[in-house]
Design a protein around this motif. Structure first.
Motif, short mmCIF file in Angstrom:
data_model
loop_
_atom_site.label_atom_id
_atom_site.label_comp_id
_atom_site.label_asym_id
_atom_site.label_seq_id
_atom_site.Cartn_x
_atom_site.Cartn_y
_atom_site.Cartn_z
N MET A 50 16.27 3.37 -0.10
CA MET A 50 14.82 3.20 -0.16
C MET A 50 14.16 4.48 0.35
SD MET A 50 12.45 0.25 1.51
CE MET A 50 13.64 0.03 2.80
N GLU A 51 13.16 4.89 -0.37
CA GLU A 51 12.47 6.10 0.03
C GLU A 51 11.19 5.74 0.78
OE1 GLU A 51 10.96 10.23 -1.92
OE2 GLU A 51 11.75 8.70 -3.27
N LEU A 52 11.16 6.10 2.06
CA LEU A 52 9.99 5.75 2.86
C LEU A 52 8.94 6.85 2.73
CD1 LEU A 52 11.65 4.27 6.05
CD2 LEU A 52 10.48 3.05 4.21
N THR A 53 8.25 6.83 1.61
CA THR A 53 7.19 7.83 1.39
C THR A 53 5.99 7.48 2.26
OG1 THR A 53 6.26 6.52 -0.38
CG2 THR A 53 7.92 8.14 -1.00
N PRO A 54 5.11 8.46 2.48
CA PRO A 54 3.89 8.16 3.26
C PRO A 54 3.12 6.98 2.66
CG PRO A 54 4.09 10.50 2.89
CD PRO A 54 5.21 9.87 2.12
N ALA A 55 3.11 6.87 1.34
CA ALA A 55 2.36 5.79 0.72
C ALA A 55 2.96 4.43 1.08
CB ALA A 55 2.34 5.97 -0.80
N VAL A 56 4.29 4.37 1.07
CA VAL A 56 4.95 3.10 1.39
C VAL A 56 4.66 2.70 2.83
CG1 VAL A 56 7.20 2.03 1.71
CG2 VAL A 56 6.75 3.37 -0.34
N ILE A 57 4.78 3.69 3.74
CA ILE A 57 4.54 3.39 5.15
C ILE A 57 3.06 3.10 5.37
CG2 ILE A 57 4.61 4.38 7.46
CD1 ILE A 57 7.11 5.88 6.59
N GLY A 58 2.21 3.89 4.71
CA GLY A 58 0.77 3.66 4.84
C GLY A 58 0.38 2.28 4.37
N GLN A 59 0.92 1.88 3.23
CA GLN A 59 0.64 0.55 2.70
C GLN A 59 1.01 -0.52 3.74
OE1 GLN A 59 -0.39 -0.30 -0.62
NE2 GLN A 59 -0.53 -2.38 0.14
N MET A 60 2.18 -0.33 4.34
CA MET A 60 2.65 -1.29 5.34
C MET A 60 1.72 -1.32 6.54
SD MET A 60 4.34 -1.28 8.47
CE MET A 60 5.41 0.13 8.68
N LEU A 61 1.35 -0.14 7.03
CA LEU A 61 0.52 -0.09 8.25
C LEU A 61 -0.86 -0.67 8.00
CD1 LEU A 61 1.44 3.35 9.86
CD2 LEU A 61 1.93 1.06 10.72
N VAL A 62 -1.49 -0.26 6.91
CA VAL A 62 -2.85 -0.71 6.64
C VAL A 62 -2.87 -2.23 6.49
CG1 VAL A 62 -4.70 -0.69 4.94
CG2 VAL A 62 -3.61 1.45 5.63
N THR A 63 -1.95 -2.75 5.67
CA THR A 63 -1.92 -4.19 5.48
C THR A 63 -1.58 -4.91 6.78
OG1 THR A 63 -1.01 -3.67 3.32
CG2 THR A 63 -1.11 -5.98 3.93
N GLY A 64 -0.63 -4.35 7.52
CA GLY A 64 -0.23 -4.96 8.78
C GLY A 64 -1.40 -5.07 9.74
N VAL A 65 -2.16 -4.00 9.87
CA VAL A 65 -3.30 -4.00 10.80
C VAL A 65 -4.35 -5.00 10.34
CG1 VAL A 65 -5.24 -2.65 11.63
CG2 VAL A 65 -2.94 -1.67 11.64
N LEU A 66 -4.64 -5.00 9.04
CA LEU A 66 -5.71 -5.88 8.54
C LEU A 66 -5.33 -7.35 8.67
CD1 LEU A 66 -6.87 -3.85 5.42
CD2 LEU A 66 -8.11 -4.20 7.57
N VAL A 67 -4.11 -7.68 8.20
CA VAL A 67 -3.69 -9.08 8.30
C VAL A 67 -3.55 -9.48 9.77
CG1 VAL A 67 -1.81 -10.68 7.78
CG2 VAL A 67 -2.56 -9.07 6.05
N GLY A 68 -3.05 -8.54 10.57
CA GLY A 68 -2.94 -8.79 12.01
C GLY A 68 -4.29 -9.08 12.65
N SER A 69 -5.33 -8.38 12.19
CA SER A 69 -6.67 -8.64 12.71
C SER A 69 -7.06 -10.08 12.47
CB SER A 69 -7.70 -7.74 12.03
OG SER A 69 -7.35 -6.41 12.19
N ILE A 70 -6.69 -10.57 11.27
CA ILE A 70 -7.06 -11.95 10.96
C ILE A 70 -6.23 -12.93 11.79
CG2 ILE A 70 -7.22 -13.62 9.07
CD1 ILE A 70 -7.63 -11.07 7.26
N TYR A 71 -4.97 -12.59 12.03
CA TYR A 71 -4.19 -13.40 12.98
C TYR A 71 -4.92 -13.42 14.33
CZ TYR A 71 -0.05 -13.00 9.93
OH TYR A 71 0.84 -13.06 8.90
N GLY A 72 -5.41 -12.24 14.71
CA GLY A 72 -6.15 -12.14 15.97
C GLY A 72 -7.33 -13.08 16.00
N ALA A 73 -8.02 -13.17 14.85
CA ALA A 73 -9.18 -14.06 14.78
C ALA A 73 -8.75 -15.51 14.98
CB ALA A 73 -9.89 -13.89 13.44
#
Lengths: 382, 291, 587
Positions: B1-24
């Motif tokens: 698997m190639e961990l390109t910046p886009a792949v990692i970025g996708q993971m981080l952005v989604t993780g933070v956003l969904v995590g925010s909703i968990y926080g809510a």
């Protein structure tokens, strides 16, 4: 009958609860079991709550309190494991509609399965993709398995893996197990698959998570040659109802789908129509298996020399119903047990979702359309 | 698997956003525990009912999910007020275990009432299909909005508790009940308001969740555990903390999914919370209570 | 237990064992489950006795089941051995996990969270472990055990579990657990090694739970992640125990029976009402939830206690005994020689040297040094925030000193826990009284007496003597929570005295009392001194301190500013400035 009417497997239990009485009521309406002086068949209902302890006690309740002759059940793999131990102990014949392949690999004597099981659907899935590869000349290189991590998905994952390794042509780049109940959003999973450039995904999901994954595949533009399921999410009406056109081109292997109606013998058609009329929904695969199971049980009752469990078991052993003979049998091509007590006559079929409908694409004699392989890219879909 | 910046970025952005909703989701749970000292597992039942409410209002076709949420929030505020007034106040003086039994009973009632009313079928809100794409990262609009609103509401609630008279009074009554009574605060009324706010926040979280995830009654149990774990991880009585805890869980889920598998990620998350609790026994942002 | 009762119990057991002969398999199955879950709830209860709420007992339950199944499936090991292996494994895991957890000071909701996370970690580990069959689980294929035997096993476990609980509630260990639950700090100060008590209770509970897990695996012949490590196992135990009532022998049995009975009854009614609609089955769960809520609202004490109070209301005759008659007991014979020692020794009994204690930069005590001699009453005064209570907390081992040392009879108290300090003979009371509120007055004192007494009988004798001495004998059967403020203060005395200390640290025992009550307490203090016990007392009430103390220390902002006879102290200009605000001391 003992099925899960609450808990995680309630969907399947509900289908069984719709199907079993249909068969029993018809038999009773038509004068009961003629061989036994028109005895009426009584169906006791128990809810195992998708809970193993409750399964154990409810199955035992039906056997020792209600003195049932045979058990129809359990429509959930874990419950079938525990319940079949109980029926085995009491030597009560049981016909099950769960799909987990492992159930019949335990050498039980009184346990039978009417459903098309995961070994059939998974093997067909791999075989089908291999065939399509040959037929279209589109070489598949990288495949992945994606499955939920409970018994159903894990079993399917094992079977897919074995089948892919047997075939030996493709590179299995990843096997991703996920926890369906914890999934709120699936782009993480799809992102991972996309990063590995997979071309075919063999996927075992429940409806709630299957919808999210399909949705994420579209969002991240994961373009696959094929996305193949062993029954699971796609046959569930909610899958297509919620995804609409985004569900198109998904493959799923199963034993029955509503679009097979046209190919049915007249008696079976009447059963399907009646089911639709009474319950307001189409017959799903689980309901179809339930019809087969109930028909097999009733058939055995009719041939049993006396109304006791031993005689019933002897009769269940020799069940051989052909497609078209019994109106309750809507699953091609009937019921007859193989040495493992699986239904040798039931065959897995491959369907593809086309215009939001499950359409049979394999085998040839049942096929309604030619499969679309590879599926069009997301960008090119209307 | 190639961990390109886009792949990692996708993971981080989604993780933070969904995590925010968990926080809510966790925020309201934390608020109720902080103020009324009740472990309210039924909170997640509220979230799921809010999801159904938003779903039903939206399916009428007139209102979008956000307007529907805005409509549901005041209703839930009122329900929360009544909940405290009619039920919670009766169990306030009991032991923590009794609270768990009671709110678990309420969770059962809410969950299975939903199953009775709406059936076991999976529901899914037709989403806008609009995505925001940048640098190879594709984010669904609803998740972006959801994460943003969740973050803003966490911040807003925090500021309201820290700066406004009402917020300060609620905090005072939570920290020192007798003291609050002595300086003339109506502690019971303040508790009712706090629970009402908590239930209203459940409605908000439910509304945000409904815009992008599938809905079925048993989701309530998973959300209850999720909220409980986030609050325990971050430390009670810290609203921003539970928001942060949500983000941590979201990002861990994303990273675990990418690097291991989603199922192993769950093992990892639980193991990490386990370790975190041993290192910070009062939660990441918790305060040691006086002996 | 009387012989008659034993015979009755044995008869009951025999009758229960005979059930499978006549009953249907279903009845036996349900009874097996009830026995098993009663046993499990009892095991849970052992932990709950110490006030710890576990939301993750499924962790140990699953360990038992999985250990047995795995050993049987992969190595053909008989479940009898698997049973022991599971219990040992669970005990070891519990020891490791809770050792760290208690050392880290985890409590309350965080402790509950930790246990939940532990069970969920195990569940996901099993889900992801090919050796354990992932979610396909492990099946004990080919294992045959008649259901009557499984039932007998479950019944035996239940009976054993109940006996264990019965014994626990009457053993010194049980008393200590009670004390920990009621008030951990007070228990520690009364010589209860709370860490070890909690750890023993949790390890025992975990091992028992694993045994139940094995029996469960034998009943179903199948283990899989959800039903063995899942949350529903843990919740059932919690619900059952609390329905029945924690800390009772019969509570788990009643709670679990009601829980199972409810479920069966609801299912039965549901079946009668309407077969064929899945919605009815959802409503059953709603009713189940409602009943849980109602029980909490209406019977928060638990069914057993409520039933017990009904019984007592109808048969009140048995409860009272002739406790009220006060006996005249001479101050303990042992104290005589000690009293003679008073003042005759020159080596200090307690020596505090250069003691400093800072809390995150705030210095509460700075370089405090003083000595306490045998037989004297040393008073410590100082304005609020002077560091008096901190001084006590450091001496009694609650807070470690930042610098300096405390020596008791020439030995350093550094690094000792409060319970160890107490066992050395240095007892204390708390400014804010900390009775074990739901225990009787006598039981409160017994916990203190258990520091020296070898068994409960001696502890009780000692406690009765102490209660007589402080004048609380008439209230010995009252619940400590129901006492007046004055009686609570006396109870603090009694508990401290019961540990047979050489020194007692009294923290503002006069606060909140009216002058008449203060006089009574002061008299008690003098009588304690007359028994040869040395006293260090913090006081706010000037008159009492001056009247009682042989010497007085004055603390201000953590610094010792004066020391001397009371008459000298009240004239010390520095003391008058900081403490008395310039006005002359009231006589």
């Amino acid at each position: 009958m003992v099925v899960g009417l609450t808990g995680a497997a309630a969907d399947y239990g509900r289908d069984a609860l719709r199907a079993f009485p249909l068969v029993v009521d018809r038999v009773n309406r038509e004068g009961g079991i003629k061989a036994h002086g028109g005895a009426t068949v009584k169906l006791h209902v128990a809810d195992h709550q998708t809970d193993l302890r409750v399964t154990s006690s409810e199955t035992e309740r039906l056997i020792t309190r209600n003195n049932v002759l045979g058990i129809l059940g359990w429509a959930a793999s874990g419950s079938a494991r525990v319940g079949s131990e109980v029926t085995e102990r009491y030597q009560v014949p049981a016909i099950d509609t769960s799909v987990d392949y492992k159930l019949t690999e335990r050498g039980l004597k009184y346990f039978y399965r009417a459903a098309v099981h995961t070994r059939q659907t998974c093997d067909l899935g791999v075989q089908f993709v291999a065939d399509m590869e040959k037929a279209t000349g589109k070489a598949v290189k990288r495949v992945a398995i994606l499955h939920e991590d409970l018994a159903y998905g894990t079993g399917a994952g094992d079977l897919y893996k074995a089948a892919i390794e047997r075939l030996g042509r493709w590179q299995l780049v990843d096997r991703v197990a996920y926890t369906a109940a914890k999934l709120t959003e699936a782009t993480g999973i799809v992102n991972k698959l996309k990063a590995q450039n997979v071309e075919v995904v063999f996927q075992a999901s429940y409806p709630a998570d299957g919808i999210l994954i399909q949705r994420a595949m579209k969002q991240l533009r994961l373009n696959l040659f094929a996305n193949v399921h062993p029954a699971g999410a796609p046959p569930n009406t909610q899958y297509v109802a919620n995804l609409k056109d985004d569900a198109n081109y998904v493959y799923t292997a199963l034993g029955w789908t509503a679009s097979m109606f046209e190919k049915l013998p007249p008696g079976a058609r009447a059963t399907v129509e009646q089911y639709r009329k009474v319950h307001g929904v189409d017959v799903q695969d689980q309901a179809g298996y339930s019809l087969s199971a109930a028909a097999a049980m009733v058939d055995a009752l009719g041939r049993a020399r006396s109304l006791d469990r031993a005689a019933l078991w002897e009769a269940v052993k020799t069940v051989d119903i052909s497609f078209g003979k019994d109106p309750s049998i809507i699953i091609p091509y009937g019921v007859k047990w193989d040495e493992k007590h699986d239904n040798a006559k039931a065959q897995a079929i491959m369907t593809q979702i086309s215009d939001q409908k499950l359409v049979v694409v394999y085998p040839k004699d049942l096929a309604q359309k030619n499969p679309v392989f590879p599926a069009p890219k997301w960008e090119e879909r209307a | 698997m190639e961990l390109t910046p886009a792949v990692i970025g996708q993971m981080l952005v989604t993780g933070v956003l969904v995590g925010s909703i968990y926080g809510a989701v966790a925020m309201g749970f934390s608020l109720i525990f902080g103020v009324v000292r009740i472990v309210n597992f039924a909170h997640a039942g509220g979230v799921v009912w809010a999801m159904y409410a938003v779903f039903l209002v939206t399916s009428g076709g007139v209102l979008g999910p956000y307007l529907a949420t805005a409509l549901v929030i005041p209703v839930f505020f009122g329900l929360g007020y009544l909940l405290q007034r009619a039920l919670m106040v009766r169990i306030a003086d009991m032991t923590e275990e009794m609270h768990i039994v009671f709110t678990f009973g309420l969770l059962l009632v809410l969950t299975y009432l939903a199953q009775f009313a709406f059936g076991h079928d999976v529901r899914f809100l037709a989403s806008s299909e609009r995505h925001l794409a940048f640098g190879g990262i594709v984010v669904q609009r609803e998740i972006l909005v959801g994460g943003g609103v969740a973050a803003l509401s966490a911040l807003g609630l925090h500021v309201a508790l820290a700066r406004t008279w009402l917020g300060k009074a609620i905090r005072a009554s939570a920290d020192n009940r007798r003291g609050a009574v002595l300086i003339g605060l109506d502690v019971r009324a303040l508790q009712r308001v706090a629970v009402a706010v908590s239930v209203a926040s459940a409605a908000l979280a439910g509304g945000l969740l409904a815009t992008f995830t599938t809905l079925y009654p048993l989701r309530a149990f998973e959300l209850a555990i999720l909220a409980f774990l986030i609050v325990v991880l971050s430390g009670i009585r810290s609203l921003l903390g539970s928001f942060g805890g949500g983000v941590i869980v979201g990002v861990l889920e994303g990273a675990g999914t990418l690097l291991l598998s989603p199922s192993l990620a769950q093992l990892g998350i639980h193991a990490l919370i386990f370790a975190a609790l041993l290192i910070r026994p009062e939660g990441l942002w918790g305060r040691k209570e006086a002996v | 237990m009387t012989r008659g009762r034993l015979v009755a119990l044995a008869a009951l057991l025999a009758a229960a064992l005979a059930v499978p002969a006549g009953a249907s398999g279903y009845t036996v199955n349900i009874l097996t489950q009830i026995c098993l879950y009663t046993f499990l709830a009892g095991a849970w209860n052992v932990m709950a006795l110490s006030g710890l709420v576990s939301l993750g007992h499924a962790a140990f339950f699953g360990l038992g089941g999985y250990a047995t199944a795995w050993l049987y499936v992969t190595h053909g090991v008989t479940p009898a051995l698997g049973w022991i292996a599971g219990a040992v494994l669970a005990g070891a895991v519990a020891y490791a996990v809770y050792w760290v957890a208690f050392r880290c000071g985890l409590r309350g909701i965080y402790f509950g969270g930790l246990t939940l996370v532990l069970a969920e970690s195990f569940r996901f580990a099993a889900i992801n472990s090919p050796a354990l069959g992932r979610s396909q689980g492990l099946e004990l294929l080919g294992f045959h055990m008649p259901s009557a035997a499984v039932y007998a096993l479950a019944l035996g476990l239940m009976a054993g579990g109940m006996l264990l609980t019965w014994w626990l509630l009457r053993s010194p260990f049980g008393y200590r657990l009670h004390a920990v639950r009621e008030n951990e700090l007070a228990a520690e100060a009364l010589g209860v090694d709370t860490f070890r008590s909690k750890l023993s209770a949790t390890v025992l509970s975990a091992a028992l739970t694993a045994m139940g897990g094995t029996a469960h695996a034998l009943l179903l012949r199948f283990v899989e992640p959800e039903s063995d490590f899942g949350l529903s196992v843990s919740l059932n135990l919690l619900l059952g125990t609390f329905l029945g009532g924690t800390g009772t022998v019969l509570g788990p049995a009643v709670g679990i029976t009601v829980l199972f009975g409810l479920r069966e009854a609801i299912a039965l009614v549901g079946e009668q009402l309407a077969v064929g609609t899945a919605g009815v089955y959802a409503l059953q769960q709603v009713v189940y939830g409602l009943i849980l809520m109602l029980v909490v609202l209406l019977l928060p004490e638990g069914l057993v206690r409520v039933a017990g109070s009904w019984v007592r209301r109808w048969w009140p005759a048995r409860a009272t005994h002739a406790a009220a008659a006060p006996r005249t007991v001479q101050p303990g014979a042992a104290s005589g020689p000690r009293a003679a020692d008073a003042g005759s020794e020159t080596a200090p009994l307690l020596q505090v040297a250069g003691l400093t204690r800072a809390f995150e930069g705030l210095v509460a005590l700075r370089d405090v040094s003083f000595e306490l001699y045998r037989g004297e009453i040393l008073g410590i005064i100082g304005p609020n925030g002077a560091g008096k209570t901190t001084l006590f907390n450091v001496i009694s081992g609650i807070h470690p000193p930042t610098a300096g040392s405390v020596h008791f009879r020439g030995q350093s108290l550094a690094a000792l826990t409060p319970s160890q300090v107490c066992r050395r003979g240095l007892a204390r009371t708390f400014q804010v009284v900390r009775p074990f509120a739901s225990l009787s007055v006598l039981d409160n004192v017994i916990i203190g007496a258990l520091v020296r007494a070898r068994d409960l009988r001696r502890a009780r004798e000692r406690s009765e003597e102490v209660l007589d001495f402080v004048g609380l004998a008439a209230r010995r059967d009252a619940t400590a929570g129901a006492l007046t403020i004055q009686d609570r203060k006396l109870l603090e005395f009694a508990r401290a005295l019961a540990t047979d200390p050489e020194v007692i640290l009294l923290d503002e025992v006069m606060a909140g009392l009216n002058p008449a009550e203060q006089e009574r307490v002061a008299a008690t203090i003098r009588r304690i001194r007359d028994r040869g016990i040395t006293l260090l007392l913090i006081e706010h009430v000037m008159r009492a301190v001056m009247g009682l103390s042989d010497r007085v220390l004055v603390l201000d902002h953590g610094v010792l500013i004066a020391e001397g006879k009371p008459e000298a102290i009240v004239r010390d200009p520095e003391v008058i400035r900081v403490y008395l605000g310039g006005s002359p001391v009231p006589a």
